[in-house]
Design an enzyme around this catalytic site. Structure first.
Site, PDB file in Angstrom:
ATOM      1  N   SER A  55      72.550  74.859 126.714  1.00  0.00           N
ATOM      2  CA  SER A  55      73.882  74.678 126.137  1.00  0.00           C
ATOM      3  C   SER A  55      74.871  74.557 127.280  1.00  0.00           C
ATOM      4  O   SER A  55      74.624  75.050 128.401  1.00  0.00           O
ATOM      5  CB  SER A  55      74.246  75.879 125.260  1.00  0.00           C
ATOM      6  OG  SER A  55      75.617  75.856 124.896  1.00  0.00           O
ATOM      7  N   TYR A 104      75.041  84.990 123.974  1.00  0.00           N
ATOM      8  CA  TYR A 104      74.631  83.592 123.967  1.00  0.00           C
ATOM      9  C   TYR A 104      74.771  82.949 125.350  1.00  0.00           C
ATOM     10  O   TYR A 104      73.840  82.294 125.833  1.00  0.00           O
ATOM     11  CB  TYR A 104      75.471  82.822 122.948  1.00  0.00           C
ATOM     12  CG  TYR A 104      74.961  81.423 122.685  1.00  0.00           C
ATOM     13  CD1 TYR A 104      73.839  81.217 121.886  1.00  0.00           C
ATOM     14  CD2 TYR A 104      75.597  80.320 123.231  1.00  0.00           C
ATOM     15  CE1 TYR A 104      73.365  79.940 121.635  1.00  0.00           C
ATOM     16  CE2 TYR A 104      75.132  79.032 122.990  1.00  0.00           C
ATOM     17  CZ  TYR A 104      74.017  78.848 122.190  1.00  0.00           C
ATOM     18  OH  TYR A 104      73.546  77.581 121.958  1.00  0.00           O
TER      19      TYR A 104
END
Length: 267
Positions: free
Chosen positions: A154, A168
């Site tokens: 990501s 995350y």
């Protein structure tokens, strides 16, 4: 003499009869990857924790003329990862590609986030991929197969986020590091390891951002303001890169974090 790839560039993207394990196969990226590989003649083991969702993907794979088996299991333990590997070997006799499309997020500012939630994110996004890499990579090394491994990272592995992403962002930073270290460890065996790093794209986890309620609209507007191409991503936007990284076209590409982000990281 003109080489075969120069005579026929599309041959570099051939995935016919290649066997792929796809974890997180019922998610948006896993599904898109499954349909792409299946439509081009790949053989798939689709892995997820939901039987109903796997059945939906399997039905779609068959609609495009593909071949696949399903396994309801998550790589939470070494035994789980070994069972996933063994299921692919039992079904097809070999493994050529490993696609780790599974992922999880639990947002919360660090002062409020329970340790159990942080560990759940790390287990899903770091422990599980590490276990799958361990068992499939060991098989490749012992079998002499020049496999291809693809993970989902990501832009949050590179950039922070003010919305409580200590789990995350940390996990995707670990994905980037794992990509690079496995690429260097396995290069001697001809195995390539790469990751795709998108910005926000449509998935079950982000469906609320496409809604018309106040929170969805505000979040979407804020996200769009950071993306030069002016739109959020769709799963299909990732498939060209995925196909490249899973086929001979990328034989000299390893250890790379490939940003598919509408220009987010360029600005």
């Amino acid at each position: 003499m003109i080489s075969e790839p120069l005579r026929n560039p599309l041959s570099m993207f051939d995935t016919r009869d290649k066997v792929a394990i796809i974890t997180g196969a019922s998610g948006s990226f896993g599904r898109a990857c499954a349909l792409t590989l299946a439509s081009l003649g790949g053989k798939l083991l689709l892995v997820s924790g939901s039987q109903d969702e796997l059945n939906d993907v399997l039905r779609e794979v068959k609609e495009v003329g593909g071949e696949a088996r399903v396994l309801v299991r998550r790589p939470d333990t070494l035994e789980d990862a070994e069972a996933i590997r063994d299921a692919a070997l039992e079904a097809y006799g070999r493994i050529d590609q490993l696609v780790i499309a599974s992922g999880f997020n639990k947002a919360g500012f660090i002062q409020d986030l329970p340790l159990d939630d942080w560990e759940a994110v790390m287990n899903a996004n770091v422990r599980g991929p590490w276990l799958m890499a361990k068992v499939v990579g060991t098989y490749w090394i012992e079998s002499g197969i020049k496999g291809k491994m693809l993970m989902m990272s990501s832009v949050r592995g590179r950039h922070g986020n003010y919305s409580g992403y200590t789990g995350y962002c940390t996990s995707k930073g670990a994905t980037d590091a794992l990509t690079r270290v496995l690429a260097t460890e396995w290069a001697q065996y001809g195995i390539t390891v790469n990751s795709i790093a998108p910005t926000v794209f449509r998935s079950k986890l982000t469906a609320w951002m496409w809604s018309d309620d106040e929170v969805g609209q505000a979040t979407r507007k804020r996200s769009l303001s950071r993306i030069p191409l002016g739109r959020l991503g769709e799963a299909e936007d990732l498939m060209g890169m995925a196909l490249y990284l899973l086929t001979p076209a990328s034989s000299f590409c390893t250890g790379q974090i490939m940003y598919v982000d509408g220009g987010y990281t360029a600005g």
